[in-house]
Write a protein that holds these residues in place. Structure first.
Motif, PDB file in Angstrom:
ATOM      1  N   TYR A 174       0.844  -1.190   0.000  1.00 32.45           N
ATOM      2  CA  TYR A 174       0.000   0.000   0.000  1.00 32.45           C
ATOM      3  C   TYR A 174       0.883   1.244   0.000  1.00 32.45           C
ATOM      4  O   TYR A 174       2.022   1.216   0.466  1.00 32.45           O
ATOM      5  N   GLU A 175       0.331   2.330  -0.524  1.00 32.72           N
ATOM      6  CA  GLU A 175       0.989   3.633  -0.449  1.00 32.72           C
ATOM      7  C   GLU A 175       0.451   4.393   0.762  1.00 32.72           C
ATOM      8  O   GLU A 175      -0.760   4.420   1.011  1.00 32.72           O
ATOM      9  N   CYS A 176       1.354   5.021   1.505  1.00 31.93           N
ATOM     10  CA  CYS A 176       0.961   5.880   2.633  1.00 31.93           C
ATOM     11  C   CYS A 176       1.258   7.324   2.249  1.00 31.93           C
ATOM     12  O   CYS A 176       2.384   7.649   1.855  1.00 31.93           O
ATOM     13  N   SER A 177       0.257   8.184   2.350  1.00 30.17           N
ATOM     14  CA  SER A 177       0.443   9.591   1.987  1.00 30.17           C
ATOM     15  C   SER A 177      -0.386  10.478   2.909  1.00 30.17           C
ATOM     16  O   SER A 177      -1.153   9.995   3.736  1.00 30.17           O
ATOM     17  N   ARG A 178      -0.214  11.779   2.749  1.00 29.69           N
ATOM     18  CA  ARG A 178      -0.921  12.784   3.541  1.00 29.69           C
ATOM     19  C   ARG A 178      -0.785  12.530   5.048  1.00 29.69           C
ATOM     20  O   ARG A 178      -1.703  12.825   5.825  1.00 29.69           O
ATOM     21  N   THR A 179       0.365  12.022   5.471  1.00 34.21           N
ATOM     22  CA  THR A 179       0.603  11.842   6.905  1.00 34.21           C
ATOM     23  C   THR A 179       0.844  13.208   7.531  1.00 34.21           C
ATOM     24  O   THR A 179       1.621  14.007   7.019  1.00 34.21           O
ATOM     25  N   PHE A 180       0.180  13.488   8.644  1.00 31.61           N
ATOM     26  CA  PHE A 180       0.348  14.804   9.266  1.00 31.61           C
ATOM     27  C   PHE A 180       0.100  14.735  10.762  1.00 31.61           C
ATOM     28  O   PHE A 180      -0.551  13.826  11.275  1.00 31.61           O
ATOM     29  N   VAL A 181       0.648  15.721  11.448  1.00 27.09           N
ATOM     30  CA  VAL A 181       0.389  15.972  12.868  1.00 27.09           C
ATOM     31  C   VAL A 181       0.178  17.471  13.013  1.00 27.09           C
ATOM     32  O   VAL A 181       0.869  18.267  12.356  1.00 27.09           O
ATOM     33  N   ALA A 182      -0.771  17.868  13.850  1.00 27.32           N
ATOM     34  CA  ALA A 182      -1.039  19.283  14.054  1.00 27.32           C
ATOM     35  C   ALA A 182       0.234  20.020  14.450  1.00 27.32           C
ATOM     36  O   ALA A 182       0.983  19.563  15.314  1.00 27.32           O
TER      37      ALA A 182
END
Length: 206
Positions: A99-107
């Protein structure tokens, strides 16, 4: 609270998904200046936000503070279609268990930033192990590598870093198995204990 949204429960998570797309827009379009993704409705939705995509959404007191999206590589995905030149040979690893993992974010500037990041990755690892996914691919800025390494995740470069617009990008792959999941779980627990201790210390000092 952390929620995993899939095709099966997406209808009941409609309001949460809209909040996620709003937060992503604030972070990536307005905050990072990804103007190609501008939309009048101020929602970060692209061609990879479809029914096949899985979303991980972390909330604290009802506010979204972290997240990621996972997408099968057997359907059109960003690393293959948009950033394939970051990979040696022009194409990333593709398969039913990748799988591709994208748009990972933390405030930004959240006091629990490290714990939130670890919990998002732990949830991704749990989903992968449960569903027979053995590898995650993705794109990141090289300075992010230390954050993954601190959590015991070894990133395998898929090519050389390349300058793109105003940043440098690197395509990577992460092997995911029960060992990785268990290591992340220990990291999350350790970070939570540190957070509890800090709260107690502040309370005592007051």
């Amino acid at each position: 609270m952390i929620t995993v949204v899939t095709e099966k429960n997406r209808a009941e998570c409609e309001a949460l998904m809209r909040d996620l797309f709003t937060v992503r827009y604030e972070l990536f379009v307005e905050g990072r200046g990804w103007r190609a993704l501008e939309r009048p409705d101020r929602l970060d939705i692209d061609q990879y936000d479809t029914h096949e995509t899985v979303y991980i959404i972390k909330q604290i007191d009802g506010v979204i503070v972290g997240g990621a999206r996972l997408r099968p590589t057997v359907v059109p995905h960003m690393l293959d279609e948009v950033f394939g030149d970051l990979c040696e040979g022009g194409h990333p690893p593709i398969g039913p268990n990748i799988y591709e993992c994208s748009r990972t974010f933390v405030a930004r500037r959240h006091k629990q930033r490290a714990a939130i990041f670890a919990e998002v990755l732990l949830t991704a690892a749990e989903y992968c192990v449960t569903n027979g996914i053995v590898k995650l691919t993705g794109i990141l800025e090289p300075w992010w590598l230390n954050s993954y390494l601190r959590l015991g995740l070894n990133a395998m470069p898929l090519g050389m870093p390349q300058a793109t617009d105003d940043m440098t990008l690197l395509a990577v792959a992460f092997d995911v198995d029960a060992v990785v999941r268990d290591s992340l779980e220990r990291q999350v627990e350790a970070l939570r204990r540190v957070g509890v201790r800090r709260v107690r210390e502040v309370g005592h000092a007051a």
